[in-house]
Scaffold this motif. Structure first.
Motif, PDB file in Angstrom:
ATOM      1  N   LEU A  16       0.625  -1.145   0.065  1.00 31.64           N
ATOM      2  CA  LEU A  16       0.095   0.216   0.080  1.00 31.64           C
ATOM      3  C   LEU A  16       0.939   1.368  -0.078  1.00 31.64           C
ATOM      4  O   LEU A  16       1.808   1.208   0.863  1.00 31.64           O
ATOM      5  N   GLN A  17       0.630   2.114  -0.831  1.00 29.23           N
ATOM      6  CA  GLN A  17       1.205   3.512  -0.915  1.00 29.23           C
ATOM      7  C   GLN A  17       0.486   4.336   0.027  1.00 29.23           C
ATOM      8  O   GLN A  17      -0.628   4.790  -0.276  1.00 29.23           O
ATOM      9  N   THR A  18       1.315   5.171   0.807  1.00 30.12           N
ATOM     10  CA  THR A  18       0.776   5.891   1.822  1.00 30.12           C
ATOM     11  C   THR A  18       1.513   7.289   1.990  1.00 30.12           C
ATOM     12  O   THR A  18       2.465   7.330   1.537  1.00 30.12           O
ATOM     13  N   GLN A  19       0.953   8.242   2.501  1.00 31.34           N
ATOM     14  CA  GLN A  19       1.553   9.464   2.500  1.00 31.34           C
ATOM     15  C   GLN A  19       0.725  10.373   3.563  1.00 31.34           C
ATOM     16  O   GLN A  19      -0.429  10.118   3.578  1.00 31.34           O
ATOM     17  N   LYS A  20       1.582  10.944   4.555  1.00 26.93           N
ATOM     18  CA  LYS A  20       1.037  11.631   5.589  1.00 26.93           C
ATOM     19  C   LYS A  20       0.699  12.977   5.056  1.00 26.93           C
ATOM     20  O   LYS A  20       1.413  13.646   4.054  1.00 26.93           O
ATOM     21  N   PRO A  21      -0.244  13.620   5.599  1.00 28.28           N
ATOM     22  CA  PRO A  21      -0.641  15.186   5.195  1.00 28.28           C
ATOM     23  C   PRO A  21       0.309  15.757   5.627  1.00 28.28           C
ATOM     24  O   PRO A  21       1.007  15.658   6.810  1.00 28.28           O
ATOM     25  N   ALA A  22       0.606  16.944   5.089  1.00 33.34           N
ATOM     26  CA  ALA A  22       1.578  17.774   5.048  1.00 33.34           C
ATOM     27  C   ALA A  22       1.196  19.345   5.091  1.00 33.34           C
ATOM     28  O   ALA A  22       0.279  19.505   4.179  1.00 33.34           O
ATOM     29  N   LYS A  23       1.527  20.333   5.771  1.00 35.21           N
ATOM     30  CA  LYS A  23       1.385  21.563   5.717  1.00 35.21           C
ATOM     31  C   LYS A  23       2.151  22.277   4.519  1.00 35.21           C
ATOM     32  O   LYS A  23       3.169  21.877   4.188  1.00 35.21           O
ATOM     33  N   GLY A  24       1.303  23.042   3.517  1.00 33.02           N
ATOM     34  CA  GLY A  24       1.893  23.553   2.572  1.00 33.02           C
ATOM     35  C   GLY A  24       0.909  24.727   2.017  1.00 33.02           C
ATOM     36  O   GLY A  24      -0.125  25.132   2.618  1.00 33.02           O
ATOM     37  N   TYR A  25       1.308  25.062   0.880  1.00 34.11           N
ATOM     38  CA  TYR A  25       0.543  26.212   0.017  1.00 34.11           C
ATOM     39  C   TYR A  25      -0.455  25.454  -1.220  1.00 34.11           C
ATOM     40  O   TYR A  25      -0.061  24.639  -1.613  1.00 34.11           O
ATOM     41  N   ILE A  26      -1.590  26.131  -0.993  1.00 32.06           N
ATOM     42  CA  ILE A  26      -2.530  25.848  -2.243  1.00 32.06           C
ATOM     43  C   ILE A  26      -3.274  27.002  -2.781  1.00 32.06           C
ATOM     44  O   ILE A  26      -3.525  28.031  -1.833  1.00 32.06           O
ATOM     45  N   ALA A  27      -3.581  27.047  -3.812  1.00 32.13           N
ATOM     46  CA  ALA A  27      -4.250  28.215  -4.333  1.00 32.13           C
ATOM     47  C   ALA A  27      -5.389  27.975  -5.459  1.00 32.13           C
ATOM     48  O   ALA A  27      -5.204  26.910  -6.069  1.00 32.13           O
ATOM     49  N   GLN A  28      -6.344  28.750  -5.801  1.00 34.92           N
ATOM     50  CA  GLN A  28      -7.337  28.664  -6.992  1.00 34.92           C
ATOM     51  C   GLN A  28      -7.121  29.770  -7.467  1.00 34.92           C
ATOM     52  O   GLN A  28      -6.791  30.876  -7.104  1.00 34.92           O
ATOM     53  N   SER A  29      -7.226  29.714  -8.950  1.00 34.67           N
ATOM     54  CA  SER A  29      -6.718  30.677  -9.820  1.00 34.67           C
ATOM     55  C   SER A  29      -7.484  30.905 -11.168  1.00 34.67           C
ATOM     56  O   SER A  29      -8.409  29.869 -11.368  1.00 34.67           O
ATOM     57  N   VAL A  30      -7.571  31.887 -11.844  1.00 40.99           N
ATOM     58  CA  VAL A  30      -8.167  31.971 -13.233  1.00 40.99           C
ATOM     59  C   VAL A  30      -7.241  32.535 -14.189  1.00 40.99           C
ATOM     60  O   VAL A  30      -6.446  33.117 -13.855  1.00 40.99           O
ATOM     61  N   THR A  31      -7.181  31.702 -15.247  1.00 45.70           N
ATOM     62  CA  THR A  31      -6.176  32.041 -16.307  1.00 45.70           C
ATOM     63  C   THR A  31      -6.854  32.773 -17.329  1.00 45.70           C
ATOM     64  O   THR A  31      -8.299  32.915 -17.593  1.00 45.70           O
ATOM     65  N   ALA A  32      -5.948  33.638 -17.989  1.00 48.24           N
ATOM     66  CA  ALA A  32      -6.533  34.493 -18.992  1.00 48.24           C
ATOM     67  C   ALA A  32      -5.642  35.004 -19.956  1.00 48.24           C
ATOM     68  O   ALA A  32      -4.288  34.657 -19.571  1.00 48.24           O
ATOM     69  N   THR A  33      -5.688  35.558 -21.225  1.00 47.14           N
ATOM     70  CA  THR A  33      -4.646  36.289 -21.809  1.00 47.14           C
ATOM     71  C   THR A  33      -4.896  37.728 -22.021  1.00 47.14           C
ATOM     72  O   THR A  33      -6.178  37.973 -21.629  1.00 47.14           O
ATOM     73  N   GLY A  34      -3.731  38.259 -22.680  1.00 39.65           N
ATOM     74  CA  GLY A  34      -4.039  39.552 -22.488  1.00 39.65           C
ATOM     75  C   GLY A  34      -2.968  40.578 -22.965  1.00 39.65           C
ATOM     76  O   GLY A  34      -1.797  39.901 -23.663  1.00 39.65           O
ATOM     77  N   ARG A  35      -2.773  41.898 -23.323  1.00 43.73           N
ATOM     78  CA  ARG A  35      -1.730  42.303 -23.722  1.00 43.73           C
ATOM     79  C   ARG A  35      -1.056  43.529 -22.774  1.00 43.73           C
ATOM     80  O   ARG A  35      -1.794  43.897 -21.965  1.00 43.73           O
ATOM     81  N   ILE A  36       0.248  43.648 -22.926  1.00 42.29           N
ATOM     82  CA  ILE A  36       0.968  44.735 -22.006  1.00 42.29           C
ATOM     83  C   ILE A  36       0.765  46.126 -22.665  1.00 42.29           C
ATOM     84  O   ILE A  36       1.163  46.350 -23.947  1.00 42.29           O
ATOM     85  N   GLU A  37       0.512  47.009 -22.056  1.00 38.34           N
ATOM     86  CA  GLU A  37       0.179  48.440 -22.278  1.00 38.34           C
ATOM     87  C   GLU A  37       0.958  49.511 -21.391  1.00 38.34           C
ATOM     88  O   GLU A  37       0.975  49.149 -20.027  1.00 38.34           O
ATOM     89  N   PRO A  38       1.337  50.569 -21.805  1.00 36.75           N
ATOM     90  CA  PRO A  38       1.782  51.576 -20.755  1.00 36.75           C
ATOM     91  C   PRO A  38       0.339  51.945 -19.818  1.00 36.75           C
ATOM     92  O   PRO A  38      -0.708  52.028 -20.455  1.00 36.75           O
ATOM     93  N   VAL A  39       0.883  52.403 -18.750  1.00 32.20           N
ATOM     94  CA  VAL A  39      -0.261  53.118 -17.985  1.00 32.20           C
ATOM     95  C   VAL A  39      -0.996  54.103 -18.544  1.00 32.20           C
ATOM     96  O   VAL A  39      -2.034  54.251 -18.382  1.00 32.20           O
ATOM     97  N   ASP A  40      -0.139  55.033 -18.955  1.00 32.67           N
ATOM     98  CA  ASP A  40      -0.621  56.374 -19.422  1.00 32.67           C
ATOM     99  C   ASP A  40      -0.061  56.555 -20.812  1.00 32.67           C
ATOM    100  O   ASP A  40       1.271  56.502 -21.041  1.00 32.67           O
ATOM    101  N   THR A  41      -0.920  56.717 -21.709  1.00 31.04           N
ATOM    102  CA  THR A  41      -0.393  57.282 -23.142  1.00 31.04           C
ATOM    103  C   THR A  41      -1.093  58.576 -23.497  1.00 31.04           C
ATOM    104  O   THR A  41      -2.265  58.643 -23.325  1.00 31.04           O
ATOM    105  N   VAL A  42      -0.323  59.385 -24.401  1.00 31.02           N
ATOM    106  CA  VAL A  42      -0.887  60.725 -24.619  1.00 31.02           C
ATOM    107  C   VAL A  42      -0.734  60.785 -26.380  1.00 31.02           C
ATOM    108  O   VAL A  42       0.532  60.586 -26.722  1.00 31.02           O
ATOM    109  N   THR A  43      -1.630  61.058 -26.887  1.00 32.72           N
ATOM    110  CA  THR A  43      -1.641  61.214 -28.453  1.00 32.72           C
ATOM    111  C   THR A  43      -1.302  62.759 -28.607  1.00 32.72           C
ATOM    112  O   THR A  43      -1.950  63.497 -28.380  1.00 32.72           O
TER     113      THR A  43
END
Length: 441
Positions: A35-62
């Protein structure tokens, strides 16, 4: 008769020899069940959302122009760093200067007419006071004076307008920044009759960029301002950039019947690696738990079978594959099969529904079944789970760090035991980097 007897003995000897060879050398010995066993361990876990996008300057002036003309000089080019008030282009001023000279001449003529009208009115006023002229002649002189004054004001306004138009021939930078785009060249004619032509596009500060992420409507409900985000760009595929969700714009975008919302993520760019227009693959961490009690996700899919009863005592009700019930629907009467093959489907449907531990109310706990090894006993335990990233599962209650949770079986002749130990995640699904687990797909 003797020859037939010898043949039978030879055949029997060959058969016995083949059986011995098979038994001693060819026969695959049954491996012991482990039997393969493993004891519970403390660690990090997260829930996330994936997306795509574009890099743009914060403020542009024409930067445009309010007057028409021919570009005579250009003092800034692509990527040039400019200061506020710096001269970056100049239009040909010959026609504008001529218009100004004409307006000034008109003003001088109007001023001369005003002087004549004032002198004439003075004489007419003295004669009127001595009753030497009629009231009509007096009114005519007064009207001529007022018209001359108005003509001077009109000429002065024309001069100011011509001077302003002449000043517009010099194009200055309105901000401190970097030239992202230059749309004109020397000798090019620009016409500002109907709309302002764009001469330059300036970025205020390219050390501070933002990512315009397109988040699907199914995921936008989990995203909020202040959420941590990370993203990668194709130019630096091995580098991971950090950011924070700053704003969620309420105006939706619809493309091929898919509704997305633009989510602004600020992104420091001190090393100047990020450039405007780059495509970013983004992960927004909507729920994060540090120091959570974690077990492997495949522990939820393990179900003991009868082959283990030779070596172990099974304590608890073992469900059947055909009896699929939701693990959280029947409380303590839920069969163990809900944590097996059937339970794997239920667990996959419940992925990423638990709220952050920071939310003191409304925590959506999921019920699951795991099996714990206690000496020679396999004990069934009901647990409460939280976040699940298909690799690890957060345990809210039901286990301690000393429990040996069974994750699978090796050895033995039972194929069902090894099959039951497969994790619930599909091997064909893409794997996330650390911290990106739990993202919606």
């Amino acid at each position: 008769m003797k020859s037939s007897y010898k043949k039978i003995l030879i055949i029997a000897g060959i058969v016995v020899a083949l059986v011995l060879i098979w038994f001693l050398f060819i026969r695959k010995k049954e491996e012991p069940v482990v039997l393969q066993t493993q004891k519970p361990a403390k660690g990090y876990i997260a829930q996330s959302v994936t997306a795509t996008g574009r890099i743009e300057p914060v403020d542009t002036v024409t930067v445009g122009t309010q007057v028409s003309g021919i570009i005579k000089y250009v003092y800034a080019d692509f990527n040039s760093k400019v200061k506020k008030g710096q001269l970056i282009a100049e239009l040909d001023k010959s026609l504008l200067q001529a218009t100004l000279d004409q307006a000034r001449g008109t003003l001088l003529n109007a001023q001369s007419q005003l002087v004549f009208a004032q002198n004439n009115f003075g004489r007419q006023n003295l004669l009127f006071k001595t009753d030497a002229i009629s009231k009509a002649d007096y009114d005519t002189a007064l009207n001529t004076l007022n018209a001359a004054k108005a003509q001077v004001k009109s000429a002065e306004a024309q001069v100011r307008s011509a001077e302003k138009n002449l000043s517009y021939a010099d194009i200055y930078s309105p901000i401190d920044g970097v030239v992202l785009n230059r749309n004109v060249s020397v000798g090019q004619t620009v016409a500002a009759s109907f709309s302002t032509p764009t001469l330059f596009v300036l970025a205020k500060d390219i050390t501070k960029m933002e990512v315009e992420a397109n988040v699907d409507e199914a995921d936008i409900g989990d995203v909020k301002s202040g959420d941590r985000a990370s993203f990668t760009v194709d130019a630096f595929i091995n580098d991971q950039f950090a950011g924070t969700v700053e704003d969620i714009r309420l105006h939706p975008s619809v493309s091929s019947n898919v509704v997305t919302y633009t989510t602004i993520i600020n992104a420091p760019n001190d090393d100047m690696k990020l450039k405007p227009g780059m495509t970013a693959s983004i992960i927004i961490y909507t729920k994060e738990v540090n120091n959570a009690l974690l077990i492997p996700a495949k522990a939820l899919s393990f179900t003991p079978d009868s082959a283990l009863m030779k070596d172990y005592e099974i304590v608890g009700k073992v469900g059947h594959k055909g009896n699929k019930k939701r693990s959280g629907g029947q409380g303590g009467n839920a069969p163990a099969g809900s944590a097996g093959n059937g339970g794997a489907n239920d667990n996959s449907q419940a992925l990423h529904t638990a709220k952050s531990r920071k939310d003191s109310s409304g925590v959506n706990k999921q019920t699951a079944i795991v099996w714990v090894l206690q000496g020679k006993k396999i004990v069934r335990k009901k647990i409460q789970t939280g976040l699940n990233d298909n690799t690890q599962v957060e345990v809210l209650s039901g286990l301690t760090v000393d429990d040996a949770v069974i994750t699978g079986v090796t050895g033995g002749s039972s194929s069902s035991s090894t099959a039951a130990a497969k994790p619930g995640a599909s091997p064909f699904m893409p794997q996330r980097p650390r911290g990106g687990g739990g993202g919606r797909r």
